[in-house]
Design an enzyme around this catalytic site. Structure first.
Site, mmCIF file in Angstrom:
data_model
loop_
_atom_site.group_PDB
_atom_site.id
_atom_site.type_symbol
_atom_site.label_atom_id
_atom_site.label_comp_id
_atom_site.label_asym_id
_atom_site.label_seq_id
_atom_site.Cartn_x
_atom_site.Cartn_y
_atom_site.Cartn_z
ATOM 1 N N HIS A 1 -31.761 23.763 -4.089
ATOM 2 C CA HIS A 1 -30.923 23.831 -2.901
ATOM 3 C C HIS A 1 -31.702 24.472 -1.758
ATOM 4 O O HIS A 1 -32.802 24.993 -1.946
ATOM 5 C CB HIS A 1 -29.652 24.639 -3.179
ATOM 6 N N LYS B 1 -28.638 29.184 0.154
ATOM 7 C CA LYS B 1 -27.663 29.202 -0.933
ATOM 8 C C LYS B 1 -27.867 30.472 -1.748
ATOM 9 O O LYS B 1 -28.929 30.691 -2.333
ATOM 10 C CB LYS B 1 -27.809 27.972 -1.826
#
Length: 248
Positions: free
Chosen positions: A132, A136
């Protein structure tokens, strides 16, 4: 009938997108954009509370919303099987309400997880790699956790032999989730990506889902919003919302 919606975590990447989807949908009205600076009672008038905050505060926000009689849509990562079990206990007090937990609003991701469940009983080795963007906070991702848990359930239902996952005491081997090593990457230039690798004698199967933009989440957000109005009890996963079959 138009349903009013409050979005907790409205200033975040997913929260901003949820607000856009709500505002563009003729059946919903956005009445509150909640952030970490918002008071506890802000958004209390809404019919639906969408929680896309952080794992640390999500549970408190959800329980408060249920106590106010709101329908709840949870898009916050970190809702493990244990936490969902706790939510199911909480929901026993609210028979006329519903909560939908969606680890990932992407249709491709949901289908990838469904395919992983089909493959899981047939391979001796399984590992998950998820990537990600750098902002995140949580790892492993909620999608990776849910994928691992569902694969483990599929293997148990099929009475599969124990997985081969050697040297998991070493930190570089990832975090064990339901007995499956999960590896998390946080990289600039990535939106979201998950790869599930299955190893068997003489072969390897890879299931890869790659998200290139937030547009991938729009259809899933719309579907979950439409479903949560009439939801009762706890519903987990966009697969359940869309009627995509999975092993029980």
């Amino acid at each position: 009938m138009v349903s009013s919606v409050a979005v907790a975590g409205a200033s975040g990447r997913l929260g901003s997108l949820v607000c856009e989807v709500v505002e563009s949908h003729p059946d919903f009205e956005l009445v509150a954009k909640l952030t970490s600076k918002s008071g506890a009672d802000e958004g209390a008038e809404a019919d639906i509370l969408v929680d896309v905050t952080s794992p640390e505060v999500s549970q408190e926000i959800v329980e408060r919303a249920l106590g106010r009689g709101q329908q709840v849509l949870i898009g916050t990562s970190g809702w493990s099987a244990e936490r969902i079990a706790g939510l199911e206990q909480t929901m026993s007090q609210f028979a006329d309400q519903g909560a939908i937990v969606v680890p990932n609003f992407s249709l491709g991701s949901v289908l990838g997880t469904a395919l992983a469940q089909i493959a899981a009983p047939y391979f001796a080795s399984i590992e998950v790699i998820e990537a990600h963007h750098p902002k995140k906070i949580d790892s492993p991702s909620g999608t990776a956790v849910r994928t691992a848990e569902l694969m483990a359930e599929a293997r148990e239902a099929a009475n599969s032999e124990p997985l081969l996952a050697p040297f998991t005491e070493q930190r570089a081997r990832g975090e064990l989730v339901a007995g499956i090593p999960v590896h998390s990457l946080r990289l600039t230039g990535v939106v979201a990506k998950q790869e599930v690798r299955f190893g068997g004698p003489g072969e390897v199967l890879c299931l890869v889902h790659d998200t290139h933009s937030n547009d991938a989440y729009v259809a899933g957000i719309r579907a979950a919003l439409e479903a949560v109005r009439e939801a009762r009890g706890v519903t987990v996963g966009l697969d359940s919302v869309l009627g995509i079959g999975r092993s029980e």
